[in-house]
Scaffold this motif. Sequence first.
Motif: not given
Length: 88
Positions: A10-18
């Motif tokens: 989930x953190x990786x997904x959030x990071x990749x959205x930024x």
Amino acid sequence: LRSGEKYRQGLATQLNQLRLGNMMNALGININDYIHNEPVPVIKQQMAKCDACDNKTVCDDTLSSADLDPSQIGFCNNQEQLQQMAQK
């Protein structure tokens, strides 16, 4: 163990959205290693700094260049941490 892995994904997904995720990829920083090695509060703080950035146009222009050198990210709110990670 599975819930920890799901949380990191989930953190990786959030990071990749930024832009932060794009910046890490451009600098050769492995996001999974970053998430594994950095404390969650530090990751969340860096994500918040990226999201609140006023230099998004400069960031997009810089990220669109073919080769990104850590010395080119002086505009970034996470410059110091990104440069340290890129050196590892």
